[in-house]
Structures are given as C-alpha cells and as structure tokens.
Design a protein around this motif. Structure first.
Motif, PDB file in Angstrom:
ATOM      1  N   UNK A  13      35.079  -2.567  -7.703  1.00  0.00           N
ATOM      2  CA  UNK A  13      33.692  -1.889  -7.562  1.00  0.00           C
ATOM      3  C   UNK A  13      33.557  -0.665  -6.686  1.00  0.00           C
ATOM      4  N   UNK A  14      32.898   0.387  -6.663  1.00  0.00           N
ATOM      5  CA  UNK A  14      33.043   1.339  -5.759  1.00  0.00           C
ATOM      6  C   UNK A  14      32.735   0.646  -4.212  1.00  0.00           C
ATOM      7  N   UNK A  15      33.454   1.242  -3.268  1.00  0.00           N
ATOM      8  CA  UNK A  15      33.404   0.798  -1.907  1.00  0.00           C
ATOM      9  C   UNK A  15      33.016   1.632  -0.853  1.00  0.00           C
ATOM     10  N   UNK A  16      32.428   1.287   0.063  1.00  0.00           N
ATOM     11  CA  UNK A  16      31.876   2.328   1.314  1.00  0.00           C
ATOM     12  C   UNK A  16      32.595   2.088   2.357  1.00  0.00           C
ATOM     13  N   UNK A  17      33.951   1.749   2.318  1.00  0.00           N
ATOM     14  CA  UNK A  17      34.922   1.726   3.319  1.00  0.00           C
ATOM     15  C   UNK A  17      35.023   2.942   4.009  1.00  0.00           C
ATOM     16  N   UNK A  48      30.478   3.586   5.403  1.00  0.00           N
ATOM     17  CA  UNK A  48      29.327   2.808   6.045  1.00  0.00           C
ATOM     18  C   UNK A  48      30.052   1.752   7.047  1.00  0.00           C
ATOM     19  N   UNK A  49      31.195   1.660   6.880  1.00  0.00           N
ATOM     20  CA  UNK A  49      32.109   0.640   7.865  1.00  0.00           C
ATOM     21  C   UNK A  49      33.128   1.005   8.029  1.00  0.00           C
ATOM     22  N   UNK A  50      34.022   0.474   9.012  1.00  0.00           N
ATOM     23  CA  UNK A  50      35.496   0.914   9.237  1.00  0.00           C
ATOM     24  C   UNK A  50      36.136  -0.170  10.088  1.00  0.00           C
ATOM     25  N   UNK A  51      36.991  -0.230  10.398  1.00  0.00           N
ATOM     26  CA  UNK A  51      37.934  -1.285  11.436  1.00  0.00           C
ATOM     27  C   UNK A  51      38.544  -0.497  12.481  1.00  0.00           C
ATOM     28  N   UNK A  52      38.533  -1.159  13.584  1.00  0.00           N
ATOM     29  CA  UNK A  52      39.511  -0.654  14.805  1.00  0.00           C
ATOM     30  C   UNK A  52      40.229  -1.967  14.966  1.00  0.00           C
ATOM     31  N   UNK A  76      43.877   1.558  16.659  1.00  0.00           N
ATOM     32  CA  UNK A  76      43.845   2.327  15.228  1.00  0.00           C
ATOM     33  C   UNK A  76      42.742   2.305  14.743  1.00  0.00           C
ATOM     34  N   UNK A  77      42.282   3.360  13.865  1.00  0.00           N
ATOM     35  CA  UNK A  77      41.023   3.452  13.192  1.00  0.00           C
ATOM     36  C   UNK A  77      41.408   3.092  11.634  1.00  0.00           C
ATOM     37  N   UNK A  78      41.068   2.387  11.070  1.00  0.00           N
ATOM     38  CA  UNK A  78      41.322   2.112   9.466  1.00  0.00           C
ATOM     39  C   UNK A  78      39.959   2.279   8.838  1.00  0.00           C
ATOM     40  N   UNK A  79      39.867   2.803   7.651  1.00  0.00           N
ATOM     41  CA  UNK A  79      38.588   2.828   6.772  1.00  0.00           C
ATOM     42  C   UNK A  79      38.325   1.561   6.345  1.00  0.00           C
ATOM     43  N   UNK A  80      39.201   0.509   6.132  1.00  0.00           N
ATOM     44  CA  UNK A  80      39.054  -0.976   6.013  1.00  0.00           C
ATOM     45  C   UNK A  80      40.414  -1.656   6.586  1.00  0.00           C
ATOM     46  N   UNK A  81      39.902  -2.882   7.084  1.00  0.00           N
ATOM     47  CA  UNK A  81      40.982  -3.608   7.659  1.00  0.00           C
ATOM     48  C   UNK A  81      42.283  -3.960   6.918  1.00  0.00           C
ATOM     49  N   UNK A  82      42.366  -3.814   5.600  1.00  0.00           N
ATOM     50  CA  UNK A  82      43.486  -3.838   4.739  1.00  0.00           C
ATOM     51  C   UNK A  82      44.109  -2.352   4.554  1.00  0.00           C
ATOM     52  N   UNK A  83      43.801  -1.171   4.828  1.00  0.00           N
ATOM     53  CA  UNK A  83      44.473  -0.128   4.764  1.00  0.00           C
ATOM     54  C   UNK A  83      44.999   0.399   5.831  1.00  0.00           C
ATOM     55  N   UNK A  84      46.048   1.333   5.613  1.00  0.00           N
ATOM     56  CA  UNK A  84      46.485   2.042   6.770  1.00  0.00           C
ATOM     57  C   UNK A  84      45.626   2.739   7.615  1.00  0.00           C
ATOM     58  N   UNK A  85      46.083   2.731   9.206  1.00  0.00           N
ATOM     59  CA  UNK A  85      45.223   3.540  10.041  1.00  0.00           C
ATOM     60  C   UNK A  85      45.308   4.972   9.633  1.00  0.00           C
TER      61      UNK A  85
END
Length: 127
Positions: free
Chosen positions: A43-47, A50-54, A59-68
C-alpha cells in the motif's frame, strides 16, 4: 514455524474478542478488522512524511524497519522526507504493523474520533 496467511484472520479475530471481553487491547477496531485483508499487500506509505522513527542512539529513520537517514543532533527532522528516505520507503515491500496501521487509520475523521474515545477511556481507567 512461520505463520500462514490464513492464521492472520484467526489472530485478528482473537484480538477482537479480547478487546470485546477485556477492553484493554489498545489497537483500534478498524486496525484489527483490517489486518486479514491487508496482510502481504503493498500500500502507499506515509513513512517519513506523516511519521518517522528515532532509535535509542538518536538516528532518524523514515520507518523503524528502514535504514537511518540522519541523526537528531546533526540533521533536521525533515531529512526523513529526503530523496534518500523516499527511495527507502518506495523500495519497501509494505507492512501492516500496528504502528503503521494505526497511524494510517487515524488519518480519517472516523479513525481520529475512535482514537480520541479510546484514549479517553484509557485515561479514565488509569486514574
């Protein structure tokens, strides 16, 4: 042993039943009902938008499962919207984690209202 797709429906139904009986399952009704139909679908993702992970190291990640893509002490949070971050998000196989499913659900009026009611009930229960 890995779960089979048919198990997702059983898991979702069990969680819905626990939510009905106990009232302490935080996941929304809509998220739980949407689990079986969303499993394994891209599905289209707003990572990153609309949200991101620290992570715990900053380290900042567009999604918790993606690289910094940056670090909170060295980069603006907008780095999660960068071209590099978009490439990571666009290359992702997709998911329906609670984090994403709930965030996507809350972007609708109905979902937002459900979340407000849910948080109100949690606050009252935990006073």
């Amino acid at each position: 042993e890995q779960f089979r797709v048919r198990d997702v429906g059983s898991i979702a139904e069990t969680l819905l039943q626990l939510k009905r009986e106990c009232g302490n399952v935080i996941s929304s009704w809509s998220y739980l009902r949407g689990m079986p139909g969303s499993y394994g679908q891209r599905r289209p993702c707003a990572a990153g938008r609309k949200y991101f992970s620290v992570d715990p190291t900053g380290c900042l990640h567009p999604c918790v499962d993606l690289p910094a893509v940056g670090h909170v002490l060295e980069h603006p949070v907008s780095v999660t919207r960068s071209e590099e971050a978009r490439r990571y998000v666009d290359g992702c196989e997709g998911c329906w984690y609670c984090f994403r499913g709930e965030a996507d659900h809350a972007r609708s009026i109905r979902g937002s209202m459900e979340k407000i009611g849910q948080f109100g009930r949690i606050i009252l229960r935990n006073r």
